[in-house]
Design a protein around this motif. Structure first.
Motif, mmCIF file in Angstrom:
data_model
loop_
_atom_site.group_PDB
_atom_site.id
_atom_site.type_symbol
_atom_site.label_atom_id
_atom_site.label_comp_id
_atom_site.label_asym_id
_atom_site.label_seq_id
_atom_site.Cartn_x
_atom_site.Cartn_y
_atom_site.Cartn_z
ATOM 1 N N ILE A 25 -0.912 5.370 31.543
ATOM 2 C CA ILE A 25 -1.328 4.152 32.241
ATOM 3 C C ILE A 25 -2.139 4.439 33.501
ATOM 4 O O ILE A 25 -2.621 3.525 34.152
ATOM 5 C CB ILE A 25 -0.105 3.271 32.585
ATOM 6 N N ARG A 26 -2.286 5.706 33.818
ATOM 7 C CA ARG A 26 -3.096 6.078 34.972
ATOM 8 C C ARG A 26 -4.508 5.478 34.907
ATOM 9 O O ARG A 26 -5.006 4.922 35.889
ATOM 10 C CB ARG A 26 -3.147 7.620 35.038
ATOM 11 N N PRO A 27 -5.163 5.542 33.727
ATOM 12 C CA PRO A 27 -6.526 5.002 33.644
ATOM 13 C C PRO A 27 -6.590 3.499 33.922
ATOM 14 O O PRO A 27 -7.656 2.946 34.141
ATOM 15 C CB PRO A 27 -6.939 5.287 32.198
ATOM 16 N N LEU A 28 -5.434 2.830 33.885
ATOM 17 C CA LEU A 28 -5.417 1.390 34.147
ATOM 18 C C LEU A 28 -5.131 1.109 35.611
ATOM 19 O O LEU A 28 -5.050 -0.035 36.031
ATOM 20 C CB LEU A 28 -4.345 0.701 33.280
ATOM 21 N N GLY A 29 -4.964 2.163 36.378
ATOM 22 C CA GLY A 29 -4.698 1.989 37.796
ATOM 23 C C GLY A 29 -3.226 1.866 38.127
ATOM 24 O O GLY A 29 -2.869 1.466 39.232
ATOM 25 N N PHE A 30 -2.353 2.197 37.166
ATOM 26 C CA PHE A 30 -0.920 2.039 37.415
ATOM 27 C C PHE A 30 -0.279 3.377 37.720
ATOM 28 O O PHE A 30 -0.597 4.385 37.091
ATOM 29 C CB PHE A 30 -0.208 1.456 36.184
ATOM 30 N N ASP A 31 0.647 3.382 38.661
ATOM 31 C CA ASP A 31 1.424 4.599 38.869
ATOM 32 C C ASP A 31 2.764 4.462 38.154
ATOM 33 O O ASP A 31 3.028 3.477 37.472
ATOM 34 C CB ASP A 31 1.585 4.906 40.362
ATOM 35 N N TRP A 32 3.618 5.462 38.314
ATOM 36 C CA TRP A 32 4.860 5.461 37.545
ATOM 37 C C TRP A 32 5.776 4.307 37.889
ATOM 38 O O TRP A 32 6.543 3.827 37.070
ATOM 39 C CB TRP A 32 5.588 6.788 37.727
ATOM 40 N N ARG A 33 5.667 3.804 39.127
ATOM 41 C CA ARG A 33 6.545 2.693 39.494
ATOM 42 C C ARG A 33 6.178 1.426 38.728
ATOM 43 O O ARG A 33 7.029 0.665 38.277
ATOM 44 C CB ARG A 33 6.481 2.449 40.996
ATOM 45 N N ILE A 34 4.872 1.217 38.586
ATOM 46 C CA ILE A 34 4.447 0.069 37.774
ATOM 47 C C ILE A 34 4.844 0.306 36.313
ATOM 48 O O ILE A 34 5.247 -0.618 35.608
ATOM 49 C CB ILE A 34 2.934 -0.155 37.914
ATOM 50 N N GLY A 35 4.770 1.570 35.912
ATOM 51 C CA GLY A 35 5.200 1.925 34.557
ATOM 52 C C GLY A 35 6.626 1.477 34.282
ATOM 53 O O GLY A 35 6.933 0.903 33.238
ATOM 54 N N ILE A 36 7.496 1.703 35.284
ATOM 55 C CA ILE A 36 8.893 1.274 35.124
ATOM 56 C C ILE A 36 8.956 -0.230 34.888
ATOM 57 O O ILE A 36 9.625 -0.725 33.989
ATOM 58 C CB ILE A 36 9.726 1.601 36.385
ATOM 59 N N SER A 37 8.202 -0.956 35.703
ATOM 60 C CA SER A 37 8.293 -2.421 35.613
ATOM 61 C C SER A 37 7.735 -2.911 34.276
ATOM 62 O O SER A 37 8.191 -3.918 33.749
ATOM 63 C CB SER A 37 7.562 -3.076 36.775
ATOM 64 N N LEU A 38 6.760 -2.173 33.740
ATOM 65 C CA LEU A 38 6.230 -2.595 32.439
ATOM 66 C C LEU A 38 7.273 -2.398 31.342
ATOM 67 O O LEU A 38 7.403 -3.221 30.437
ATOM 68 C CB LEU A 38 4.955 -1.825 32.100
ATOM 69 N N VAL A 39 8.015 -1.302 31.450
ATOM 70 C CA VAL A 39 9.063 -1.057 30.457
ATOM 71 C C VAL A 39 10.137 -2.136 30.562
ATOM 72 O O VAL A 39 10.522 -2.756 29.576
ATOM 73 C CB VAL A 39 9.684 0.335 30.643
ATOM 74 N N THR A 40 10.592 -2.364 31.792
ATOM 75 C CA THR A 40 11.646 -3.373 31.948
ATOM 76 C C THR A 40 11.122 -4.765 31.623
ATOM 77 O O THR A 40 11.877 -5.633 31.208
ATOM 78 C CB THR A 40 12.209 -3.371 33.383
ATOM 79 N N GLY A 41 9.819 -4.957 31.794
ATOM 80 C CA GLY A 41 9.209 -6.254 31.499
ATOM 81 C C GLY A 41 9.307 -6.621 30.038
ATOM 82 O O GLY A 41 9.099 -7.770 29.662
ATOM 83 N N LEU A 42 9.620 -5.658 29.205
ATOM 84 C CA LEU A 42 9.806 -5.976 27.796
ATOM 85 C C LEU A 42 11.018 -6.870 27.604
ATOM 86 O O LEU A 42 11.080 -7.656 26.676
ATOM 87 C CB LEU A 42 9.975 -4.695 26.977
ATOM 88 N N ALA A 43 11.988 -6.721 28.498
ATOM 89 C CA ALA A 43 13.178 -7.571 28.420
ATOM 90 C C ALA A 43 12.760 -9.017 28.610
ATOM 91 O O ALA A 43 13.159 -9.901 27.867
ATOM 92 C CB ALA A 43 14.194 -7.164 29.463
ATOM 93 N N ALA A 44 11.936 -9.262 29.596
ATOM 94 C CA ALA A 44 11.392 -10.576 29.870
ATOM 95 C C ALA A 44 10.334 -10.362 30.937
ATOM 96 O O ALA A 44 10.523 -9.541 31.827
ATOM 97 C CB ALA A 44 12.472 -11.524 30.375
ATOM 98 N N LYS A 45 9.259 -11.106 30.831
ATOM 99 C CA LYS A 45 8.141 -10.812 31.712
ATOM 100 C C LYS A 45 8.453 -11.026 33.191
ATOM 101 O O LYS A 45 7.918 -10.333 34.044
ATOM 102 C CB LYS A 45 6.913 -11.640 31.309
ATOM 103 N N GLU A 46 9.339 -11.968 33.476
ATOM 104 C CA GLU A 46 9.620 -12.185 34.901
ATOM 105 C C GLU A 46 10.356 -11.016 35.517
ATOM 106 O O GLU A 46 10.402 -10.850 36.726
ATOM 107 C CB GLU A 46 10.372 -13.496 35.135
ATOM 108 N N VAL A 47 10.936 -10.175 34.655
ATOM 109 C CA VAL A 47 11.642 -9.003 35.138
ATOM 110 C C VAL A 47 10.665 -8.019 35.790
ATOM 111 O O VAL A 47 11.047 -7.240 36.656
ATOM 112 C CB VAL A 47 12.426 -8.343 33.981
ATOM 113 N N VAL A 48 9.394 -8.108 35.400
ATOM 114 C CA VAL A 48 8.381 -7.261 36.052
ATOM 115 C C VAL A 48 8.457 -7.483 37.558
ATOM 116 O O VAL A 48 8.463 -6.530 38.341
ATOM 117 C CB VAL A 48 6.966 -7.594 35.518
ATOM 118 N N VAL A 49 8.560 -8.746 37.936
ATOM 119 C CA VAL A 49 8.613 -9.065 39.366
ATOM 120 C C VAL A 49 9.887 -8.510 39.995
ATOM 121 O O VAL A 49 9.834 -7.852 41.036
ATOM 122 C CB VAL A 49 8.525 -10.586 39.595
ATOM 123 N N SER A 50 11.011 -8.750 39.332
ATOM 124 C CA SER A 50 12.251 -8.281 39.959
ATOM 125 C C SER A 50 12.295 -6.761 40.010
ATOM 126 O O SER A 50 12.833 -6.185 40.957
ATOM 127 C CB SER A 50 13.482 -8.854 39.264
#
Lengths: 712, 97
Positions: free
Chosen positions: A599-624
């Protein structure tokens, strides 16, 4: 309670006849929503206690007819035949009797205990219709009860009638309409043959089955085909067809329908006096503007835009208020909990996590209020009419538009709403577009990111652009599917435009309330679980080395000879540094790191990576998740999440845009994927689809990020 | 003639309905049976679905469904002078570009 006698009542009626209003008025709070067994149509059930009875009410899906072509019609029919409700209440719209009578006649043919609820009597009186109820009762052979679900009038009368029918104090005459001579002859003959088949249920209504056979009813066909008597029946059917063709120039099916219409028309002429009003009604006038060649599309876009404005502009202050109250809650709770893990879970995990979800409730409620207003007012069908050509070009149906719009609220009801589409390929294509429609859960992500990185005036535009991108991608996907794997005949567009009606406040509120409850349930269970999981994953395992370092260096700071204020500041900085290190060391950090090269080419670091994974549970979880991860390095409650994100060096406008695009397009939440699987019926297409959306999301985010880098 | 060949404002009587079974059934249930009178109200802004009124209902269908419905146009013999051009204007509006 148990002493009460039980009665089952089924409500049948045309769409828009006020069936659901009547259902709501009768059962009030005692409602359940489920699914009819075997099909994906919602089943509304409820009960009420009246006199000595517990009356169970089942709201059957709205149908115009009882043919076996749409799932609604099949469900309605099967329910009446198999479940044998004690009374079938046919809800008819007083101002549109002729249209509604078609179903009434078909119910009469089934020879069930039928009561007619002549609904919308308030409108009937208002418009000056005169209905000779006694005469109509005579013709239909069943009792007619005038009601007004909207004004809650006639309900007790209806209930009394129901009880009287069950007690046998009202005899339902079961009048039958007589068809053309040839048809009647054929019916008699076939019914007679059916009687001679001992295997066929004694109780079965042979006349009805005969009519259905003549009507080419494939359900009844397959039911009867098993028996030896079929040979004779087939012969009789052939004979009837030839005779009808010869004498009437048409097949029995058309003849039967014509006869029904003739009966209805006759009955209407006898019993209904319409006011001699001017032809141009308000409805016509509205349509001449709303469906106008030139204005139709602008009006359509204006309506959609207005709904969004309503949602976001009105929603914003409410959102802030909720946000503030959650902040207040965590401030009041925190001191009462023992410091450490428990407090951390509660304050940082549960309250802030669930809070970040609940905050968006006003938006979701407002969106659904807007949509149910449109639906109830009658504009929704017109919107389908206006937009059908565009939809058709992408291989969709005008009606696909409604689930797609619903998809802006939540994908789950939207995917379920595709049940109104009868063609499987249309339905699949529509389902596949829905995850691209920004659901309410994605909204928090946009609100956070657009709000943090763009000035308020721009933020709304950015969000609009994101929504628009979703629509484009959705339509493109539909077109792609329909021109490749789902190539087949499209569903016909045959629809009725209901008369405009001022929606009742209570029905709009009721609808929105249901959606709000659904959303909160999701927040309360799935998301709460996800939040706790994320909290654990981002706190464990702990690195002993880092703990030791913390102890070492803090001791050093304590020992140094500087002012206590500077000491505190240094300590805080140290703690933040160590906490960040701990996060990196945790499970979440590691999986994020694992994803980072992708995801580096998309401008995301590993922390955003975490939120994307957890966002699979529900998209609002990305925020939390972002909240949990990014605020770890900061003192709790020090600054808002958007301020924190702004201060992050790795988080730029380009990152924000890219992340919004990614969240818009990548795999929908687990719940939606589950519902997709359920509605489609197989995993393979769902998994292929998931791979496809991931690829689309990656490419789109890549382009967005690099374009944004160029311009910022 | 076919229903799809009618112009906005035209009235006609249905003489036959042909379509695949489900569609035919639906159209007939909606009241499009032999002898029903209908009036073409308008075409959608983009020219495709067509809206007709029959039995006081507003029905919409696509052109290709309208092609399966055979009708007899009711000729307006006694159109008052002033109405003619107005009607013609509506025709132009309703026709596909």
């Amino acid at each position: 309670m148990s002493t009460k006698k039980k009665i089952t009542v089924a409500l049948a009626g045309n769409p828009n006849a006020g069936k659901s209003s009547l259902f709501n008025a009768l059962t009030g709070a005692h409602q359940r929503v489920g699914n009819f067994p075997g099909v994906t149509i919602e089943k509304h059930e409820g009960y009420l206690d009246y006199r000595d009875y517990r009356i169970n009410v089942v709201d059957l899906p709205g149908t115009y007819s009882l043919t076996p072509y749409s799932p609604e019609e099949i469900v309605t029919r099967r329910f009446i035949i198999d479940e044998q409700p004690d009374v079938v209440v046919n809800v008819v719209e007083g101002t549109n009797l002729e249209r509604n009578m078609m179903l009434t006649v078909q119910l009469m043919e089934m020879e069930v205990d039928l009561l007619v609820a002549l609904n919308m009597m308030d409108e009937v009186e208002e418009k000056g219709f005169k209905i000779d109820i006694d005469q109509l009762e005579l013709l239909l052979g069943s009792h007619i009860v005038p009601t007004s679900a909207r004004q809650r009038k006639g309900l007790d009368d209806l209930l009394d009638h129901i009880i009287r029918v069950v007690d046998g104090r009202i005899e339902i005459k079961k009048n039958k309409i007589s068809f053309s001579l040839e048809v009647e002859k054929a019916i008699d003959k076939i019914a007679d043959l059916l009687c001679h088949e001992p295997e066929l249920d004694e109780a079965a209504n042979h006349r009805w089955m005969a009519i259905k056979l003549l009507e080419n009813d494939r359900e009844i066909y397959s039911q009867v085909q098993k028996y030896p008597v079929w040979v004779k029946i087939e012969l009789a059917l052939q004979e009837a067809i030839t005779e009808c063709e010869f004498l009437h120039g048409t097949d029995p099916e058309a003849l039967i329908t014509e006869d029904r219409h003739a009966f209805v028309r006759g009955a209407m002429q006898e019993c209904v006096r319409k006011p001699k009003a001017a032809r141009a009604t308000v409805s016509d006038y509205i349509d001449s503007v709303v469906l106008n060649r030139a204005l139709g599309l602008p009006v359509f876009f204006l309506v959609v835009w207005a709904i969004f404005q309503l949602t976001f502009t009105l929603g914003a202050p409410l959102m802030e208020a909720l946000d503030y109250s959650f902040g207040l809650l965590s401030d009041t709770v925190a001191p009462h909990l023992p410091a450490g893990i428990i407090r951390s879970i509660f304050v940082e995990g549960v309250i802030s996590g669930v809070g970040s979800v609940v905050v968006f409730l006003p938006n979701i409620v407002l969106l659904f209020m807007g949509l149910s207003f449109l639906e109830a007012s009658g504009y929704m069908a017109r919107a389908a009419f206006v937009i059908d050509k565009v939809m058709h070009r992408f291989g969709l149906h005008g009606k696909s538009f409604i689930p797609m719009i619903t998809g802006f609220g939540c994908s789950i009801p939207a995917i379920m709403a595709t049940r109104t589409l009868k063609s499987r390929s249309d339905r699949l294509a529509t389902i596949m577009t829905i995850p691209f429609m920004s659901c309410g859960a994605k909204l928090p992500v946009y609100v956070l990111l657009a709000g943090a990185f763009f000035p308020p005036t721009m933020a709304a535009n950015v969000m609009f652009a994101i929504y628009f991108l979703g629509i484009i991608m959705g339509l493109w996907t539909a077109w792609l599917l329909k021109s490749t794997v789902l190539k087949s005949d499209s569903e016909p567009f045959v629809m009725e435009l209901p008369p405009y009606r001022w929606p009742t406040f209570s029905s709009v509120i009721f609808q929105s309330k249901m959606k709000a409850v659904m959303y909160l349930k999701k927040a309360g269970t799935l998301i709460l679980g996800a939040v706790i999981l994320i909290w654990v994953a981002s706190n464990y395992p702990r690195s002993a080395e880092l703990d030791a370092q913390l102890a070492r260096e803090s001791a050093k700071i304590e020992a140094s000879a500087v002012a206590s204020e500077i000491k505190a500041e240094q300590l805080q900085k140290l703690e933040a540094k160590i906490e960040a290190g701990q996060l990196e060391y945790s499970f979440a950090g590691r999986s994020g790191k694992l994803l980072e090269p992708l995801i580096r080419p998309l401008g995301f670091d590993w922390r955003i990576g975490i939120s994307l994974v957890t966002g699979l549970a529900a998209k609002e979880v990305v925020v939390s998740t972002l909240g949990t991860i990014f605020s770890i390095g900061h003192a709790a409650g020090e600054t808002s999440l958007s301020e924190i994100l702004r201060s992050e060096p790795g988080f730029s406008r380009a990152t924000a845009l890219s992340l919004m695009v990614f969240v818009l397009l990548y795999i929908p939440c687990v719940a939606a994927v589950g519902v997709m699987k359920k509605e489609i019926g197989a995993w393979k297409p769902v998994l292929l689809y998931s791979a496809y959306v991931l690829a689309v999301a990656w490419v789109a985010s890549f382009i967005t990020y690099h374009l944004a880098l160029l311009f910022t | 003639m076919k229903l799809s060949e009618l112009k906005v404002g035209d009235r006609a009587l249905v003489t036959a309905v042909q379509a695949e079974p489900a569609v035919r059934r639906r159209l007939m249930d909606m009241g499009l049976v032999r002898g029903t009178e209908l009036e073409v109200l308008r075409f959608a802004p983009l020219g495709d679905p067509i809206e007709v009124s029959c039995n006081g209902l507003l029905l919409t269908m696509r052109r290709n469904e309208a092609e399966g419905i055979t009708v007899n146009k009711i000729e307006l013999c006694n159109v008052p002078q002033g109405v003619g051009p107005g009607l013609r204007k509506r025709h132009r509006f309703g026709r596909r570009a």
